[in-house]
Design an enzyme around this catalytic site. Structure first.
Site, PDB file in Angstrom:
ATOM      1  CG  ASN A   1      -2.133  -0.876   1.018  1.00  0.00           C
ATOM      2  OD1 ASN A   1      -2.523  -1.170  -0.098  1.00  0.00           O
ATOM      3  ND2 ASN A   1      -2.709  -1.312   2.122  1.00  0.00           N
ATOM      4  N   GLY A   2       2.132   1.122   0.368  1.00  0.00           N
ATOM      5  CA  GLY A   2       3.014   2.272   0.330  1.00  0.00           C
ATOM      6  C   GLY A   2       3.186   2.805  -1.077  1.00  0.00           C
TER       7      GLY A   2
ATOM      8  CB  CYS B   1      -7.145  -2.485   8.114  1.00  0.00           C
ATOM      9  SG  CYS B   1      -8.786  -1.750   7.931  1.00  0.00           S
ATOM     10  CB  SER B   2      -6.454  -0.409   3.726  1.00  0.00           C
ATOM     11  OG  SER B   2      -5.526  -1.444   3.498  1.00  0.00           O
TER      12      SER B   2
ATOM     13  N   GLY C   1      -9.728   1.459   7.523  1.00  0.00           N
ATOM     14  CA  GLY C   1     -10.156   1.522   8.916  1.00  0.00           C
ATOM     15  C   GLY C   1     -11.631   1.299   9.134  1.00  0.00           C
TER      16      GLY C   1
END
EC number: 3.1.3.95
Length: 845
Positions: A335-336, A446-447, A449
């Site tokens: 995801n970065g 998480c990603s 939320g």
């Protein structure tokens, strides 16, 4: 189960159990057993025949009807109705609802038409038309197949009706808006959210109101935390609630600066705080650290550090903070590349970062689908008809050999559903243990939320706080962590959103000809599953995230059967209400959208409906846990790792595929039946005790009455004895005067009769009410009687006028005086006798 009844004049088809095993396994002979009712080929429309059907709900209207439809799962013929709320399948003749074939439209995940080519060995096989089938896949773990007669337009009409009604483009087209709030009115959910915040802050005495919300006076606080109204207009974060809790030391300006560093502006906020210790569970979305993980925000770091308050009695020592990332580490790093990522432990107060390795929504959707296919393949009500012979005494394993059994069992493991449940349970248990055992604070994300984050924080709160294990607390937990903090229910459950149908794009139609494919997992090509698997994950946001969380709750209830006020049956009914969209609580994707739609005013309330169900039987209702012991489980639940081995949830997973096994696994039903029987026995005992008390009281009254009667009898006997003595004395006195007293009694019939005896009394009534006359006669004794009378002899012996030989010396002297006295005594006696009270002595003037 009774096979479909053939029309009159036609031979009865062979039941499935009379076919050979090869025919059953091939799926050809079973189709020949179905007898199809002759139906006109005209399109079917809503008619008046079902307009007043008793099973219809309020504002529910029949759209189309189909006659002679066969429910392939159970080999039953009946009538299929499509209403504006559900598919109704009524049994043939009785018109009773068949639960397996009845499903709300919103609960349908997908549906597709199929055609089955009937195989035959004769030369006319090519002339046999294929069977017309309609497969409906539900979000509640069932796959239903309806069979229609060939050369009719019924399947087309039903299919078109499902296209129009099952996936409406606007949220306002759902049945719940047509039904309205009815008698299940919905109170403002904002008030309930504030009341929960007040409870967490230790201000339970304060009750929220609409006036408080409108004037902004709800921003209460305690020593550490406060309620912020920074998002009252949803300008800060559209998916967050209008109010949330933050550290008291952080100002609103700092919150505004910190929110830009988190995805979707979902900054870290408090979702639960431990009373007394100051430990909290906080939630957020992923930080935007970038590909190199070198982006920082001083305001975000200060906000997170504010969760590390001082330990009680720790002499200035600050509590530990853990950062729990629900994703696998590789996903967080990936995801970065899109600007996201995870925190660096060195930047956040030396807080360790823990990755839980929970997969995303797409993995959960595929896992859920494989589990559903497994249950349909090996259940007693298989959708393809091949396994339907099990209800006639067949075996659950196809080939019966060891290899086929092992392969079937491996399919359950391949679905990975239980592995996902275990990961969620383990993550929540780890969070609860850090808070309960170390008094540490935990930040979970998480990603975005709102999926895995919500699962973890709500399950951890359920383990830590006994209040959330009650009916009221369970509602408060779901409304706080799931509804208020923006879990996208419309996208995940597959409902229309406020802006249109949304991203829910599951395939709804496919057509295949050939041997019937019972479920998507068994299809090779041209099936709904193949299209579903090839669809883009980015365009399909449907996922059973909330269903997975409820399943995790059921696993906790299995481990701690006495810790919850509600039963697994309550969870099943709750899930049915949610998936059916009969109520408005779980519509839309956020609190803001529900407010824009006016959900609380326009739709009924699921919680009010469930409360109304329990109001009839109180604690004996099926939603109430008969084993609940709040005194024993008044603290946190911290299950050890060895106990986190989940199993299938029988009441939900097996109720359609294996209904008998699902009922057998529900021990609460047996216990509840025993409690009902005990309650009935207790009521009978109380009724018998009341009867005994009544009889005892009656006996005491009779005893008291008998005692009074005895006393009256004793008094009467005493009076009689005294009267007898007085009579004897009077008689002796009269006889001593040389007189004789005679009492005679004679009954009279009328007032005209009179006594012929001398000195008679007027008529009297005896004790029985009969008329009688009592006459008293006094006369002088003859000389012979007087000489024979002892009293007279004594009197004569004492007489001074008597000689020794009995001759009166003065015959005419003393005796004559005595005679005159006797006459006076007799006159007095007669006068006294006339003055008797029975002869109306007191005459009215």
């Amino acid at each position: 189960m009774t096979p479909p009844r053939p029309p009159s004049g036609r031979p009865s088809p062979r039941p499935l159990r009379y076919y050979s095993e090869s025919e059953r396994m091939e799926g050809t002979g079973s189709w020949d057993t179905l007898e199809w009712t002759k139906i006109d080929s005209q399109p079917v429309s809503a008619s008046a025949s079902f307009a007043n059907l008793g099973c219809l709900l309020e504002s529910e209207k029949v759209v189309v009807e189909g006659y002679g439809v066969v429910l392939i799962n159970t080999d039953e013929a009946g009538t299929l109705l499509v209403t504006n709320f559900r598919i109704l399948f009524l049994s043939e003749g009785t018109r009773k609802i068949i639960p397996l074939g009845t499903i709300p439209l919103a609960t349908i995940e997908k549906f597709n038409k199929m055609a089955l080519k009937v195989q035959s060995n004769n030369r006319q096989a090519d002339k046999n038309p294929p069977r017309r089938l309609l497969q409906v896949t539900g979000k509640d773990m069932r796959i239903i197949v309806y069979g229609f007669r060939a050369k009719t337009k019924q399947r087309r009409t039903v299919f078109d009706a499902l296209l129009r009604c099952s996936k409406p483009e606007r949220v306002w087209d759902l049945y719940t808006f047509a039904c309205g709030p009815s008698r299940f009115g919905n109170a403002n959910p904002k008030e309930r959210l504030l009341n929960e915040y007040f409870r967490l802050l230790g201000r339970s005495s304060v009750r929220a109101s609409m006036d408080m919300i409108e004037d902004g006076s709800f921003t209460l606080s305690n020593e550490l935390w406060r309620i912020s109204d920074l998002n009252s207009n949803y300008n800060l974060c559209q998916s967050y609630p209008f109010a949330f809790m933050v550290p008291k030391s952080i100002s609103d300006e700092e919150l505004l600066q910190a929110c830009s560093f988190r995805a979707k502006c979902r900054l870290p906020v408090i979702t639960w705080c431990q009373p007394g210790s100051g430990a909290v569970i906080a939630r957020s979305s992923q930080p935007l650290v970038g590909l190199m993980m070198n982006m920082r925000s001083n305001f975000d770091e200060k906000l997170v550090a504010a969760f590390c308050t001082q330990l009680a009695g720790g002499k200035g020592e600050r509590r530990k903070l853990y950062i729990a990332d629900a994703r696998p580490r590789k996903n967080a790093l990936a995801n970065g590349a899109m600007g996201g990522g995870s925190e660096s432990s060195s930047n956040y107060f030396q807080s360790p970062v823990v990755f839980f390795g929970i997969d995303n929504i797409h993995a959960m959707r595929e896992s859920y689908s494989r589990l559903r296919d497994y249950l349909d393949m090996h259940g007693t009500t298989s959708s393809d008809g091949r396994s339907s012979f099990l209800r006639h005494g067949g075996w659950t394993w196809g080939g019966g050999n060891l290899s086929s059994m092992s392969a079937s069992v491996s399919l359950l493991g391949d679905s990975a559903w239980l592995i996902h449940i275990q990961n969620v349970l383990a993550g929540a248990a780890w969070i609860a243990a850090r808070v309960a055992m170390e008094s540490a604070s935990v930040l979970v994300h998480c990603s975005d939320g709102w999926d895995r984050t919500t699962q973890l924080v709500s399950l951890a709160c359920l383990m830590l706080d006994p209040y959330y294990r009650t009916f009221a607390g369970f509602q408060a937990l779901i409304e706080k962590d799931w509804l208020a903090f923006g879990h996208p229910f419309s996208d995940r459950v597959g409902m229309p959103n406020i802006s249109g149908p949304g991203n829910f794009d599951l395939p709804r139609q496919s057509t295949s000809v050939g041997s019937f494919p019972s479920s998507p997992v068994r299809q090779s090509s041209g099936s709904a599953a193949s299209q579903s698997s090839s669809s883009s994950h980015a365009q399909n946001n449907y996922s059973p995230i909330f269903t997975q969380w409820v399943d995790s709750v059921s696993q906790l209830m299995r481990m701690y059967p006495c810790a919850f006020e509600f039963s697994p049956t309550f969870l099943v009914d709750f899930m049915d209400c949610l998936l059916s969209c009969r109520f408005g609580n779980f519509l839309c994707n956020s609190e803001k959208e529900r407010q824009q739609c006016g959900i609380s005013e326009a739709c009924g309330c699921l919680w009010a409906y469930l409360t109304d169900l329990r109001s009839f039987n109180a604690t004996s209702h099926v939603h109430c846990n008969p084993f609940y012991d709040p005194l024993k489980y008044d603290g946190p639940l911290l299950p050890p790792a060895a106990s986190l081995a989940p199993t299938l949830w029988p009441q939900f997973h097996l109720r359609w595929a294996c209904p008998e096994e699902a009922k057998a696994a529900d021990i609460e039903v047996q216990c509840r039946a025993m409690r009902v029987k005990y309650s009935e026995t207790q009521k009978e005992k109380e009724a018998a005790e009341r009867r005994v008390d009544e009889i005892s009281f009656a006996m005491e009254s009779l005893s008291a009455e008998l005692l009074r009667e005895r006393r009256l009898s004793w008094s009467a006997r005493e009076s009689a004895n005294r009267a007898t003595k007085e009579y004897a004395a009077l008689t002796r006195a009269v006889q001593s005067l040389g007189c004789k007293v005679n009492f005679t009694t004679s009954d009279v019939e009328d007032d005209s009769r009179t006594s012929s005896l001398e000195n008679t009394n007027p008529r009297r009534r005896d004790r029985h009410g009969n008329n009688s006359d009592v006459s008293v006669s006094i006369s002088l004794m003859s000389e012979e009687n007087r000489s024979g009378n002892p009293t007279g002899r004594v009197c004569e012996a004492l007489c001074p006028l008597r000689t020794r030989d009995g001759v009166c010396r003065w015959p005419e002297a003393g005796c004559a005086h005595l005679g005159s006295q006797f006459v006076g005594l007799k006159a007095n006696f007669d006068a006294f006798d006339r003055l008797c009270i029975h002869d109306s002595y007191f005459q009215s003037e």
